[in-house]
Scaffold this active site. Structure first.
Site, PDB file in Angstrom:
ATOM      1  N   HIS A  59      -5.418   5.688   8.261  1.00 30.65           N
ATOM      2  CA  HIS A  59      -4.374   6.468   7.584  1.00 30.65           C
ATOM      3  C   HIS A  59      -4.063   7.781   8.315  1.00 30.65           C
ATOM      4  O   HIS A  59      -2.905   8.116   8.549  1.00 30.65           O
ATOM      5  CB  HIS A  59      -4.800   6.830   6.153  1.00 30.65           C
ATOM      6  CG  HIS A  59      -5.180   5.670   5.304  1.00 30.65           C
ATOM      7  ND1 HIS A  59      -4.618   4.429   5.443  1.00 30.65           N
ATOM      8  CD2 HIS A  59      -6.077   5.563   4.281  1.00 30.65           C
ATOM      9  CE1 HIS A  59      -5.146   3.609   4.540  1.00 30.65           C
ATOM     10  NE2 HIS A  59      -6.037   4.273   3.835  1.00 30.65           N
TER      11      HIS A  59
ATOM     12  N   ASP B 174      -1.583  -1.144   6.729  1.00 34.22           N
ATOM     13  CA  ASP B 174      -2.145   0.163   6.409  1.00 34.22           C
ATOM     14  C   ASP B 174      -1.224   0.670   5.305  1.00 34.22           C
ATOM     15  O   ASP B 174      -0.083   1.041   5.572  1.00 34.22           O
ATOM     16  CB  ASP B 174      -2.090   1.087   7.628  1.00 34.22           C
ATOM     17  CG  ASP B 174      -2.711   2.437   7.340  1.00 34.22           C
ATOM     18  OD1 ASP B 174      -2.657   2.876   6.172  1.00 34.22           O
ATOM     19  OD2 ASP B 174      -3.243   3.065   8.269  1.00 34.22           O
ATOM     20  N   HIS B 175      -1.706   0.646   4.071  1.00 34.42           N
ATOM     21  CA  HIS B 175      -0.767   0.857   2.958  1.00 34.42           C
ATOM     22  C   HIS B 175      -0.130   2.248   2.974  1.00 34.42           C
ATOM     23  O   HIS B 175       0.903   2.464   2.353  1.00 34.42           O
ATOM     24  CB  HIS B 175      -1.433   0.569   1.610  1.00 34.42           C
ATOM     25  CG  HIS B 175      -2.392   1.605   1.161  1.00 34.42           C
ATOM     26  ND1 HIS B 175      -3.731   1.546   1.443  1.00 34.42           N
ATOM     27  CD2 HIS B 175      -2.208   2.742   0.463  1.00 34.42           C
ATOM     28  CE1 HIS B 175      -4.311   2.611   0.933  1.00 34.42           C
ATOM     29  NE2 HIS B 175      -3.428   3.354   0.337  1.00 34.42           N
TER      30      HIS B 175
ATOM     31  N   ASP C 228     -13.154   4.947   7.255  1.00 35.64           N
ATOM     32  CA  ASP C 228     -12.384   4.520   6.083  1.00 35.64           C
ATOM     33  C   ASP C 228     -10.997   5.163   6.034  1.00 35.64           C
ATOM     34  O   ASP C 228     -10.038   4.525   5.604  1.00 35.64           O
ATOM     35  CB  ASP C 228     -13.183   4.875   4.813  1.00 35.64           C
ATOM     36  CG  ASP C 228     -12.700   4.095   3.601  1.00 35.64           C
ATOM     37  OD1 ASP C 228     -12.389   2.904   3.765  1.00 35.64           O
ATOM     38  OD2 ASP C 228     -12.640   4.668   2.498  1.00 35.64           O
TER      39      ASP C 228
ATOM     40  N   LYS D 132      -7.172  -3.603   6.303  1.00 30.84           N
ATOM     41  CA  LYS D 132      -8.217  -2.818   6.957  1.00 30.84           C
ATOM     42  C   LYS D 132      -9.548  -3.081   6.250  1.00 30.84           C
ATOM     43  O   LYS D 132      -9.529  -3.471   5.080  1.00 30.84           O
ATOM     44  CB  LYS D 132      -7.838  -1.345   6.957  1.00 30.84           C
ATOM     45  CG  LYS D 132      -8.096  -0.615   5.638  1.00 30.84           C
ATOM     46  CD  LYS D 132      -7.851   0.854   5.793  1.00 30.84           C
ATOM     47  CE  LYS D 132      -8.026   1.576   4.484  1.00 30.84           C
ATOM     48  NZ  LYS D 132      -9.309   2.065   4.154  1.00 30.84           N
TER      49      LYS D 132
ATOM     50  N   LYS E 124       4.254   3.955   2.058  1.00 28.13           N
ATOM     51  CA  LYS E 124       4.627   5.030   1.131  1.00 28.13           C
ATOM     52  C   LYS E 124       5.957   5.651   1.554  1.00 28.13           C
ATOM     53  O   LYS E 124       6.181   5.912   2.733  1.00 28.13           O
ATOM     54  CB  LYS E 124       3.533   6.116   1.120  1.00 28.13           C
ATOM     55  CG  LYS E 124       2.240   5.663   0.467  1.00 28.13           C
ATOM     56  CD  LYS E 124       1.226   6.794   0.510  1.00 28.13           C
ATOM     57  CE  LYS E 124      -0.109   6.354  -0.042  1.00 28.13           C
ATOM     58  NZ  LYS E 124      -0.099   6.060  -1.471  1.00 28.13           N
TER      59      LYS E 124
ATOM     60  N   LYS F 195     -14.305  13.086   0.213  1.00 28.19           N
ATOM     61  CA  LYS F 195     -14.448  12.576  -1.159  1.00 28.19           C
ATOM     62  C   LYS F 195     -15.051  13.669  -2.015  1.00 28.19           C
ATOM     63  O   LYS F 195     -15.682  14.589  -1.506  1.00 28.19           O
ATOM     64  CB  LYS F 195     -15.371  11.353  -1.149  1.00 28.19           C
ATOM     65  CG  LYS F 195     -14.694  10.117  -0.593  1.00 28.19           C
ATOM     66  CD  LYS F 195     -15.479   8.874  -0.888  1.00 28.19           C
ATOM     67  CE  LYS F 195     -14.698   7.632  -0.530  1.00 28.19           C
ATOM     68  NZ  LYS F 195     -13.564   7.368  -1.423  1.00 28.19           N
TER      69      LYS F 195
END
Lengths: 517, 345
Positions: free
Chosen positions: A269, A206-207, A264, A177, A211, A369
């Site tokens: 995600h 998409d890491h 982002d 991405k 998971k 963030k």
């Protein structure tokens, strides 16, 4: 009559019953951008750990490709240091490393220069001869998206891509991405991809999908008889998703300012999490069956009414404050961020999945963030029990049950319910049943990249985003992003808090509040 | 870390355990956890102490209610019990704690052990019985009474003294709902991985059916080693035969011994093919790896398999982390028993 040769077994029968029953065939993995951070921190440490655990074939060959000048040995030395620092199985075991390093090579080259690819091709063919990689290729593009068209064009023109329709050894390409900046650029990226590759050769990482806890969502929902009957609008009041980071932009100010938290985090995600929570049971545990159901959820997301966006969306930007006990500068004072930036570092969205199962159930999504802590959490808030029995009992306050799924850190699941407080009076208090991965299973789960790299080599695309998923996600967010580009300012929130007060109001208007994860 | 054991009345074990939890310091973050009921059956005080130590370490990665039974019909008639808690730190400041119950039974009171053991099991959790030492094949009824609630029987066939033990294990696998698990088999995992790596390449897979000889060199503690020292090599040969579709008619099994202070481990394997070529697996103790190589196939690099940690608590943990019966062991057991019979003849 000639005797026919026995058929080649599709899988190695000696792998049956071992931890990994399928081991990929030896192949050449080319990493474009081999000198970069992702390669050093994630990709090669993950490949080393997989080798350490005996999950990769002996002939696996990794060829780093990038601009700096390295010899094979210099590259190996640098990667060994990275593996010692970042791999799950650190420190590096010399015997395993020695064998791993024999399959590690480097080719210096420019991404846009055809001649570099001639050298690369020669090196790969040499590996086919010496390491039994049989022409199988994986191209990992650990590079900014702008290079994707250039690299794929030259790979195609140099005859370095095979067509799976014609048989022969496979070629696969792995891309990171962002998959575009908006719907138009995502479509263009996808168009470019399929001029050289077929969709089934493209693996979009998409890491989050690598998971363990994210994969466990499918098991939790579809392998447990108790949850699925309640997993709908009849029993669920609303669902909350939180992806919070305590850090700021950490040296990525330039990139982040052009993207914002919505591009982002939310586009990829968070919408993956939403789709896994809301999807219908797939017809089979297979890549396309699962992705078919996921994309239906994203397509069913109700359009965000841009003209009334304050009722559904809050965008924020962190100002000065403190995070984890340290003073934190405001976003506009971060390096590489323009002082007049209107980029959002926080977003909260009230979304609806307009289908039979979820009609009018709000899905509250927030990402930010510089929040109080780093946490990714999903909570399913059930409808409260009807209350006539305890209505006149002063000590009993019937509260909704909450199933909370902690994606990271301290991964686990908890269920909150009411219990009678011991004693002569009838009083109730909420209690929780907790499951924690670390408590029950011990040890560290594999890194997301380990799982994803292994799946790519095995050719299983279940854990990767498909073209239509990516485009559907952009299609939902595009009008909002376009409206933000026009005007308006994000609401300010002090660094180290859970976002601007408007985000609380978003739920308070509905008689709800954010769960503190 | 194990806590101080507390002697309690046999009838008050559960109540006493509850009191321990109630009296925990509330300032400490302690989680009581259990994924298994693990019962260790021992006969001597040495076995008892060893089992307690092993299961205390295993509970760090597989939280469990541990019940350690020392049962000796030749000892004086008694039935006593102790309780304790094994705690292990996780994530820095938190602790996960597992319960441990010890029962010592002697004389005719040993017959009270199976029902007592049943009353101490946590409901809805699987039950593993770890039979420390040799299986008493001469007292099958007692074995079956102990295994009645067990989902899994853990043994270490390295301690077997006769092929009859292997036959009893095969019978348990075939005729009961208790799935066998053998620590000796778990020790072979690295050898199985190394052998599998030889046949990972597509072009190597058909050659599995053309195996004509399996030569296994194992360590032995003496020229006439106890039967248990042979079982690892038997298992390996049996597994390779079952998975490769090999038969005694087409395959020659050669077992060789190399004297070593610690017997029973495989040291070298040679797999010979119909065309005269062979593949080898050898242990490199210095580098803690096994290396597999194939003669005549230059295109496939040597495979290196990491030696796995084989301390008893690691073997037990690996077994308990498998949610299901080890189907490969179950498949290989009859073939191993058969090869063992031929060996004895």
């Amino acid at each position: 009559m000639p005797v026919a040769a026995p058929p080649v077994p599709e899988v190695n029968p000696l792998r049956e019953g071992l931890e990994q029953e399928r081991v990929p065939e030896a192949s050449c993995l080319v990493i474009f951008g081999a000198s970069g951070d992702l390669t050093h921190r994630k990709l090669l440490p993950a490949l080393y750990s997989l080798t350490h655990d005996g999950l990769l074939p002996a002939g696996l060959t990794i060829v780093g490709f990038s601009r700096p000048d390295y010899t094979d040995d210099a590259f190996r030395a640098e990667i060994k240091e990275a593996c010692n620092k970042y791999s799950r199985t650190r420190p590096v075991d010399d015997a395993i490393w020695e064998n791993f390093a024999k399959g590690l090579f480097y080719v210096k080259g420019e991404f846009g220069e055809a001649e570099s690819y001639v050298r690369l091709k020669q090196r790969l063919e040499e590996c086919d001869r010496t390491r039994g990689t049989g022409g199988r290729r994986l191209y990992y593009l650990a590079v900014p998206p702008a290079f994707f068209p250039v690299i794929s064009d030259i790979l195609g023109s140099q005859g370095m891509v095979t067509d799976p329709e014609k048989g022969g050894p496979y070629t696969r390409v792995i891309i990171e991405k962002p998959f575009g900046h908006d719907l138009a650029s995502a479509k263009e990226l996808n168009r470019v991809a399929v001029t050289t590759f077929r969709e089934r050769q493209v693996f979009r990482i998409d890491h989050y999908l690598g998971k363990e806890t994210v994969q466990n969502l499918l098991v939790l929902r579809f392998a447990n008889g108790i949850f699925e009957p309640f997993w709908n609008r009849q029993y669920i009041d609303h669902v909350q998703f939180t992806v919070a980071e305590s850090i700021g932009v950490e040296g990525r100010g330039g990139y982040f300012d052009s993207a914002g938290i919505t591009r982002d985090i939310v586009q990829n995600h968070m919408l993956q999490l939403v789709s896994l929570v809301a999807m219908e049971p797939p017809v089979a545990f297979e890549a396309d069956a699962i992705r078919d159901e996921k994309v239906k959820v994203i397509r069913a997301l109700r359009s965000l009414p841009v003209e009334r966006q304050t009722e559904f969306v809050v965008r924020g930007q962190y100002g000065e404050g403190s995070a984890l006990g340290e003073k934190a500068v405001g976003y506009r004072n971060e390096p590489s961020v323009p002082p007049e930036s209107r980029t959002e570092t926080f977003v909260a969205i009230k979304a609806f999945v307009d289908n039979w199962r979820w009609a009018d159930v709000p899905f509250y999504i927030r990402a930010g963030k510089r929040m109080p802590k780093r946490v990714t959490d999903i909570s399913i808030h059930f409808r409260p029990a009807p209350n006539p029995l305890f209505r006149r009992v002063p000590g009993v306050r019937v509260q909704p049950n909450i199933l909370a799924i902690r994606i990271q850190p301290d991964e686990g699941i908890s269920l909150k319910f009411d219990s009678k407080v011991p004693g002569p009076a009838v009083r109730s208090a909420p209690v929780t049943m907790e499951f924690r991965y670390a408590t029950s299973f011990g040890g560290e789960p594999p890194e997301a990249y380990e799982r994803l790299l292994l799946e790519t080599m095995l050719g299983d695309s279940t854990l990767f985003a498909r073209r239509d998923e990516v485009e559907a996600a952009w299609a939902w967010l595009d009008p909002l992003l376009a409206a933000w580009a026009g005007d308006g300012e994000p609401a300010l929130y002090p660094a180290g808090t859970w976002g601007p007060p408007e985000a609380d109001l978003l739920l308070e208007r509905d008689g709800r509040r954010w769960r503190r994860p | 870390m194990p806590s101080e054991d507390l002697r309690v009345d046999v009838g008050a074990i559960e109540r006493s355990l509850s009191e321990i939890w109630r009296n925990q310091n509330r300032d400490e973050a302690v989680t009581r956890a259990a994924l298994w009921n693990v019962i260790a059956h021992t006969c001597t005080s040495d076995e008892h102490a060893n089992a307690a130590e092993v299961l205390c370490e295993a509970s760090a990665s597989v939280p469990q209610r541990t019940v350690i039974i020392r049962s000796d019909p030749r000892a004086k008639a008694e039935l006593t019990s102790w309780i304790g808690v094994n705690c292990h730190p996780i994530n820095g400041d938190k602790q996960v704690c597992s319960e441990e119950i010890a029962i010592i039974a002697g004389g005719e009171l040993v017959h009270r052990v199976p029902p007592l053991m049943n009353s101490l099991l946590i409901p809805d959790m699987p039950v593993a019985v770890w039979w420390v030492g040799d299986l008493p094949h001469e007292d099958e009824a007692y074995v079956h009474a102990m295994l009645d609630p067990a989902d899994r029987l853990i043994i270490d066939s390295a301690a077997f003294d006769s092929p009859a033990d292997l036959a009893l294990l095969t019978k348990i696998a075939e005729q009961t709902t208790t799935a066998p698990a053998d620590l000796n088999w778990v020790r072979l995992e690295e050898w199985r991985l190394a052998a599998a790596s030889i046949f990972d390449a597509r072009e190597m897979r058909p050659r599995l059916q053309s195996v004509r000889r399996i030569r296994i060199v194992a360590t032995a503690s003496s020229d006439a080693p106890p039967f248990g020292e042979n079982v690892g090599a038997l298992y390996f040969a049996a597994w390779l035969s079952v998975q490769g579709g090999l038969t005694a008619a087409t395959t020659d099994y050669q077992f060789e011994r190399r004297l070593h202070t610690r017997g029973g481990g495989i040291a070298f394997v040679e797999i010979s093919f119909e065309d005269g070529t062979s593949a080898t697996i050898r242990r490199d103790r210095e580098r803690s790896v096994l290396t597999s190589a194939i003669d005549g196939v230059e295109r496939t690099p040597e495979a290196v398999t990491r030696s796995l940690l084989n301390r008893p608590h690691e073997l037990i943990s690996r077994q308990l982390k498998q949610p299901e019966a080890d189907r490969m062991l179950v498949k290989s057991l009859p073939a191993a028993a058969q090869i063992a019979t031929r060996m004895v003849r």
